[in-house]
Design an enzyme around this catalytic site. Sequence first.
Site, PDB file in Angstrom:
ATOM      1  N   ASP A  96       0.860  -1.178   0.000  1.00 51.03           N
ATOM      2  CA  ASP A  96       0.000   0.000   0.000  1.00 51.03           C
ATOM      3  C   ASP A  96       0.901   1.233   0.000  1.00 51.03           C
ATOM      4  O   ASP A  96       2.120   1.114   0.096  1.00 51.03           O
ATOM      5  CB  ASP A  96      -0.986  -0.035   1.173  1.00 51.03           C
ATOM      6  CG  ASP A  96      -0.303   0.084   2.527  1.00 51.03           C
ATOM      7  OD1 ASP A  96       0.943   0.179   2.581  1.00 51.03           O
ATOM      8  OD2 ASP A  96      -1.020   0.069   3.543  1.00 51.03           O
ATOM      9  N   ASP A 270      -7.924  -7.593  -0.023  1.00 50.41           N
ATOM     10  CA  ASP A 270      -7.020  -7.903   1.080  1.00 50.41           C
ATOM     11  C   ASP A 270      -7.744  -7.575   2.370  1.00 50.41           C
ATOM     12  O   ASP A 270      -8.619  -6.704   2.383  1.00 50.41           O
ATOM     13  CB  ASP A 270      -5.750  -7.036   1.028  1.00 50.41           C
ATOM     14  CG  ASP A 270      -6.029  -5.625   1.525  1.00 50.41           C
ATOM     15  OD1 ASP A 270      -6.568  -4.829   0.754  1.00 50.41           O
ATOM     16  OD2 ASP A 270      -5.753  -5.331   2.703  1.00 50.41           O
ATOM     17  N   CYS A 308     -12.297 -29.093   5.311  1.00 46.98           N
ATOM     18  CA  CYS A 308     -11.122 -28.243   5.133  1.00 46.98           C
ATOM     19  C   CYS A 308      -9.856 -29.098   5.171  1.00 46.98           C
ATOM     20  O   CYS A 308      -9.752 -30.052   5.944  1.00 46.98           O
ATOM     21  CB  CYS A 308     -11.091 -27.192   6.235  1.00 46.98           C
ATOM     22  SG  CYS A 308      -9.657 -26.124   6.163  1.00 46.98           S
ATOM     23  N   CYS A 310      -6.750 -27.899   5.813  1.00 43.79           N
ATOM     24  CA  CYS A 310      -5.660 -27.263   6.563  1.00 43.79           C
ATOM     25  C   CYS A 310      -5.225 -28.146   7.731  1.00 43.79           C
ATOM     26  O   CYS A 310      -5.974 -29.007   8.184  1.00 43.79           O
ATOM     27  CB  CYS A 310      -6.079 -25.879   7.046  1.00 43.79           C
ATOM     28  SG  CYS A 310      -6.862 -25.877   8.662  1.00 43.79           S
ATOM     29  N   CYS A 313      -7.556 -28.522  10.783  1.00 44.32           N
ATOM     30  CA  CYS A 313      -8.716 -29.395  10.596  1.00 44.32           C
ATOM     31  C   CYS A 313      -8.309 -30.855  10.378  1.00 44.32           C
ATOM     32  O   CYS A 313      -9.020 -31.766  10.790  1.00 44.32           O
ATOM     33  CB  CYS A 313      -9.556 -28.907   9.424  1.00 44.32           C
ATOM     34  SG  CYS A 313     -10.304 -27.302   9.737  1.00 44.32           S
ATOM     35  N   HIS A 339      -6.025 -21.971   9.411  1.00 46.25           N
ATOM     36  CA  HIS A 339      -7.356 -22.390   8.981  1.00 46.25           C
ATOM     37  C   HIS A 339      -8.098 -21.248   8.278  1.00 46.25           C
ATOM     38  O   HIS A 339      -8.675 -21.437   7.205  1.00 46.25           O
ATOM     39  CB  HIS A 339      -8.211 -22.896  10.153  1.00 46.25           C
ATOM     40  CG  HIS A 339      -9.642 -23.017   9.767  1.00 46.25           C
ATOM     41  ND1 HIS A 339     -10.111 -24.067   9.006  1.00 46.25           N
ATOM     42  CD2 HIS A 339     -10.677 -22.150   9.901  1.00 46.25           C
ATOM     43  CE1 HIS A 339     -11.389 -23.849   8.719  1.00 46.25           C
ATOM     44  NE2 HIS A 339     -11.753 -22.696   9.246  1.00 46.25           N
TER      45      HIS A 339
HETATM   46 ZN   LIG Z   1      -9.185 -25.813   8.377  1.00 48.56          ZN
END
Ligand SMILES: [Zn+2]
Length: 379
Positions: A96, A270, A308, A310, A313, A339
């Site tokens: 930015d 963002d 999920c 990730c 999870c 996550h």
């Molecule tokens: Zn997750």
Amino acid sequence: MWAGMSGFSFSLTATDGAARCGVIATPRGTIATPAFMPVGTAATVKAMMPESVAETGADILLANTYHLMLRPGAERIARLGGLHRFMNWQRPILTDSGGFQVMSLAGLRKLSEEGVAFKSHIDGARHMLTPERSMEIQALLGSDIVMAFDECPALPSDRARIARSMRLSMRWAARSKAAFGDRPGHALFGIQQGGLERDLREESAEALRAIGFDGYAIGGLAVGEGQALMLECLDYAPRMLPKDKPRYLMGVGKPGDIVGAVKRGIDMMDCVLPTRSGRTGQAWTRRGQINIKNARHADDPRPLDENCTCPACRNYSRAYLHHVFRAREIISAMLLSWHNLQYYQDLMAGMRAAIALGEFAAFEKSFHAQRAEGDIEPL
Ligand SMILES: [Zn+2]
């Protein structure tokens, strides 16, 4: 100009209504759009290793000029090989301009035609940020996508103040373009302002188009106006910007805001939300928001979100995530941030696939339906 000459290009691969799917090419890699950019304020996406950020599917991240100029300093980062090397992130980086943050974070600031004089919020040292200095800092950092220096009032704000601020930002946009110069492989984005005033948005878009940028941001939204007014503005603002350049909605947002923005033709976004929420025990899932500190999770062996991929999870239970949050263990911020970033990247990938198939309306319907169901029943 032939896109290959500059090393930066944007091509649309599909559209569905106003929603668009495309690819931004840069010398540091490609960015699939619509894209969500994790925020790496101080040269780190908080609680995440850069390798892990990449693993979530992020093609690009955002870093903040204001923070980095104050600490550790742009000249120091340049001496150390630039921001990509400094923070070990080799993919594209957008910075930015510092304009928004200097107005919201710095102590004792003075706005003039020249720029903003201010005192650092860290040590009180005096600094001056101008369009020319912002371009210089972003070049020292080695940013791939550079933002024009601008200024915007929080909303609500009166029309005269919004108009004055927008016109100053347009003069700064022209100075930014002149100072940016010719830097093959690096892009400069202009920022549309004008608050919620349609004619001021049009005036701003015209000024930016006359200057000519590699991409166009919509600034001055998500600054207190609420989702309904923001989406109303997005019903017309993106259309005022060139079709063949990326459109970036700055500082947005919650998953519902993101889906609404993509539907209206936004290509990049963002927000600190996924990482900030991760540090305060909030998780975002397909079924809405979960507060992991809630006692209902204390004995729950199930993952946050069974769909999920990730590590939070795949390898941990809600009970564990609840425990480490309550015990204030650092892994709590690590797992929940991962996550949440994974959820955001999956959401973007889902929208890109839906747009490519011409099925965005069905995607949006299912997105809202799943969230309306709410979290899984307690055990
Ligand atoms: Zn997750």
